[in-house]
Each structure stands twice: as C-alpha cells, then as structure tokens.
Design an enzyme around this catalytic site. Sequence first.
Site, short mmCIF file in Angstrom:
data_model
loop_
_atom_site.label_atom_id
_atom_site.label_comp_id
_atom_site.label_asym_id
_atom_site.label_seq_id
_atom_site.Cartn_x
_atom_site.Cartn_y
_atom_site.Cartn_z
N GLU A 2 6.37 -10.65 14.37
CA GLU A 2 5.84 -11.20 15.62
C GLU A 2 6.09 -12.71 15.70
O GLU A 2 6.43 -13.24 16.74
CB GLU A 2 4.34 -10.90 15.71
CG GLU A 2 3.75 -11.23 17.05
CD GLU A 2 2.29 -10.82 17.14
OE1 GLU A 2 1.64 -11.24 18.10
OE2 GLU A 2 1.80 -10.09 16.25
N ARG A 55 0.81 -1.22 0.00
CA ARG A 55 0.00 0.00 0.00
C ARG A 55 0.85 1.27 0.00
O ARG A 55 0.38 2.32 -0.42
CB ARG A 55 -1.01 -0.04 1.14
CG ARG A 55 -2.12 -1.07 0.86
CD ARG A 55 -3.15 -1.15 1.97
NE ARG A 55 -2.59 -1.64 3.20
CZ ARG A 55 -2.57 -2.92 3.58
NH1 ARG A 55 -3.08 -3.83 2.80
NH2 ARG A 55 -2.04 -3.27 4.73
#
Length: 180
Positions: free
Chosen positions: A101, A64
């Site tokens: 993560e 994006r």
Amino acid sequence: MTIGTQELLLSRIRDVADYPKPGVVFKDITPLLADPEAFGALTDVLAGLCARHEATKIVGLEARGFILGAPVAVRAGLGFIPVRKAGKLPGATLSQAYELEYGQAEIEVHAEDLRAGDRIMVIDDVLATGGTAEASLELIRRAGADVAGVAVLMELGFLGGRARLEPALRGAPLEALITL
C-alpha cells in the site's frame, strides 16, 4: 469443512481493537494456536485441501504461514518450503518484488526446493490485499513448479485480495476457510 469446525476456528480468533494502529481491528490467531483441538482441526482441514488439490509440496508465507504450513506438511506427508522476506535465506535464492500500500517489499525462496512437476499449495493465515500471495505464485512458477492452489485461514474480503489474486491464480483454487 463442517459448520462446527468453522465455528470452532472462528471462536478462537480474537479481535484486538486499534492494533497495530488506531482504527484497525487485528485478527489474532494465537488463541487458536494455543488450543490443541482447534489447531488440530485447522491442520486437518488444510491437509485435506492439499490432498484434494493433489499438492506435492507446501509453501508457507512468512511468518504465520510457517506456523500453519509446517504441521500441515507433516500431516499430509509433504515437503515444506518457506518463502521469506528478502535477505533471510542463505545461499542462492529467487526473489520477487511486489507493491505494498505504501512502498515495496520483496520475498525469496530457495529455487532448488521447487522443481518441474511439483504442485505447490501456498498456505497463509490471512488473505488481505493479496500482494504477498500474488508474488509467491510468480516465484513458484519462475522456479518451474505448478500452483495447486492457495489456502488461507481467513480472507478479509473488504480489502479486495481475491480480485487482485484472481489473474495470478490462472484457474488454481483459492480456498478461504473463513471470510470476513
């Protein structure tokens, strides 16, 4: 940025519950992109930040960041450089691994697109945990360019990305148009 512009942008961001997994509220910017007034306003604000921070080129982070950064580059009269996921750019690249993560990822850039003396504004849609932005700053500096700043449409403050990114900024500004 005016309050009216911020309200316009925020009104065009749609919450999608339980996407991509249960418990997550995804911030969908496609309604903003589909609205020429809102998309134009966003492009103008980001181009103004590039001018204020004396950027000479824009780096857009996949994917994006490409959508937001490319029209900003055109509006600001600057070059645009995509930072991609590993293996997506042809030819010689610089790469930077970083921690996610749950695992690792890697991004790449064509090093010849960045030169000493370039002042790079990094543009992306969301600052979440800050890992991709942090890795992009390392890539930019390894290529010999300077960081003019980082600009994002939204900062998800509860994920701590700003704190993680702060040391890597080395005094360069982090501009979030909307903080949630």
